[in-house]
Design an enzyme around this catalytic site. Structure first.
Site, PDB file in Angstrom:
ATOM      1  N   ASN A  12      34.526  38.333  45.103  1.00  0.00           N
ATOM      2  CA  ASN A  12      35.328  38.249  43.880  1.00  0.00           C
ATOM      3  C   ASN A  12      35.249  36.806  43.392  1.00  0.00           C
ATOM      4  OD1 ASN A  12      37.284  38.189  41.915  1.00  0.00           O
ATOM      5  ND2 ASN A  12      39.011  38.582  43.300  1.00  0.00           N
ATOM      6  N   LYS A  14      36.281  35.559  40.697  1.00  0.00           N
ATOM      7  CA  LYS A  14      37.429  35.169  39.869  1.00  0.00           C
ATOM      8  C   LYS A  14      36.943  34.442  38.613  1.00  0.00           C
ATOM      9  CE  LYS A  14      40.225  35.304  44.009  1.00  0.00           C
ATOM     10  NZ  LYS A  14      41.365  34.806  44.772  1.00  0.00           N
ATOM     11  N   HIS A  98      44.431  43.378  41.354  1.00  0.00           N
ATOM     12  CA  HIS A  98      44.421  42.198  42.223  1.00  0.00           C
ATOM     13  C   HIS A  98      45.778  41.502  42.110  1.00  0.00           C
ATOM     14  CE1 HIS A  98      43.511  38.218  43.774  1.00  0.00           C
ATOM     15  NE2 HIS A  98      42.483  38.771  44.390  1.00  0.00           N
ATOM     16  N   GLU A 100      46.596  38.562  41.771  1.00  0.00           N
ATOM     17  CA  GLU A 100      46.683  37.553  40.707  1.00  0.00           C
ATOM     18  C   GLU A 100      46.973  38.217  39.366  1.00  0.00           C
ATOM     19  OE1 GLU A 100      42.951  35.658  41.590  1.00  0.00           O
ATOM     20  OE2 GLU A 100      43.810  34.891  43.451  1.00  0.00           O
ATOM     21  N   GLU A 170      45.171  43.015  50.830  1.00  0.00           N
ATOM     22  CA  GLU A 170      45.129  41.562  50.681  1.00  0.00           C
ATOM     23  C   GLU A 170      46.538  40.986  50.761  1.00  0.00           C
ATOM     24  OE1 GLU A 170      41.350  40.206  48.515  1.00  0.00           O
ATOM     25  OE2 GLU A 170      42.812  40.704  46.972  1.00  0.00           O
ATOM     26  N   GLY A 176      43.447  32.573  49.384  1.00  0.00           N
ATOM     27  CA  GLY A 176      43.192  31.200  48.941  1.00  0.00           C
ATOM     28  C   GLY A 176      43.940  30.141  49.729  1.00  0.00           C
ATOM     29  N   SER A 216      41.250  34.798  52.673  1.00  0.00           N
ATOM     30  CA  SER A 216      40.651  33.733  53.493  1.00  0.00           C
ATOM     31  C   SER A 216      39.610  34.239  54.501  1.00  0.00           C
ATOM     32  CB  SER A 216      41.739  32.910  54.197  1.00  0.00           C
ATOM     33  OG  SER A 216      42.580  32.298  53.232  1.00  0.00           O
ATOM     34  N   GLY A 237      37.074  35.868  48.255  1.00  0.00           N
ATOM     35  CA  GLY A 237      37.217  35.011  47.082  1.00  0.00           C
ATOM     36  C   GLY A 237      36.448  33.711  47.269  1.00  0.00           C
TER      37      GLY A 237
END
Ligand code: PGA
Length: 255
Positions: A12, A14, A98, A100, A170, A176, A216, A237
């Site tokens: 991903n 992003k 997601h 986010e 996730e 992250g 991560s 990510g």
């Protein structure tokens, strides 16, 4: 361990990579990963790079995913992208819900359910993301939160569609942060998710559906995470933004 499900590892990207940078990355991946057949490999560039990346991966073992799509097929929805538009670039997968997007765009489970249905109607495979915050985990509410997300965001799907849907577990505290869930924490959550799928759909669906772990994932932890019985892949990510680290993750997971 043969789980009867093929691992699927997706990057991903992003909101990263210009077209030129995207092509650099994907050309590197093509070189590094040309011989991998054991794992489904997916890259999810930003919309602006889909066209060029799609051409670059023609006739390779790398498949294309998008990071989001509209629940509508067309119309007056400024700034949105429809499933049919993604299909023009041979997109096969689409990340939905997601954390986010749940956080910054206020996406709800109900909206994600509509998007998942629209994705299937266009023969795109959704990667539906679920996961708890640190506060929810510490309050012992992980299963309650994840269970509700699953029940609501998968509500519109038939059993057949669910088998072709990928779940990405996730935990938000692991995204992250460099702090991944332990293999045991991931396995516990994935086993819970599989039981939920059995209850919501049936045992066959639960046995066939693939559940990715995200948060991560890196070359040093991928193998241990992927060797858990109910972990069927990864949504990556940060470590997917560089060809060496993403291809090392994949190579480390080949038996
Ligand atoms: P990360 O992100 O690998 O950078 O933690 C994972 C994700 O958001 O899908």
């Amino acid at each position: 361990m043969d789980k009867g499900r093929k691992l699927i590892i997706a990057g991903n990207w992003k909101m990263n990579k210009t077209v030129a940078e995207a092509l650099d990355l994907v050309n590197g991946l093509k070189r590094e990963l040309a011989n991998i057949k054991e794992i489904d490999i997916v890259v999810c560039p930003p919309f602006t790079a889909l066209s060029d990346v799609s051409k670059a991966i023609l006739n390779t073992n790398i498949r294309l995913g998008a990071q989001n799509m509209s629940e509508h097929n067309f119309g007056a929805y400024t700034g949105e992208i429809a499933a049919g538009m993604l299909k023009e670039f041979s997109v096969r997968y689409v990340i939905l819900g997601h954390s986010e997007r749940r956080q910054y765009q206020k996406e709800t489970d109900e909206l994600i359910a509509k998007k998942a249905l629209a994705a299937h109607a266009a023969s795109l495979k959704p990667i539906v993301c679920v996961g708890e915050t640190l506060a929810q985990r510490e309050a012992g509410r992980t299963e309650l939160v994840v269970g509700t997300q699953l029940r609501k965001s998968l509500a519109a799907l038939s059993a057949g569609q669910m088998e072709e849907t990928i779940i990405a577990y996730e935990p938000i505290w692991a995204i992250g942060t460099g702090k991944n869930a332990t293999a045991d924490q991931a396995q516990d959550a994935h086993m819970f998710i599989r039981k939920q799928l059995a209850a919501m759909f049936n045992e066959t669906v639960a046995r066939h559906a693939r559940i990715q772990y995200g948060g991560s994932v890196k070359p040093s932890n991928a193998r241990e995470l992927m060797s858990q019985r109910d972990v069927d892949g990864a949504l990556v990510g940060g470590a997917s933004l560089e060809d060496r680290s993403f291809s090392d993750i994949i190579k480390n997971c080949v038996n």
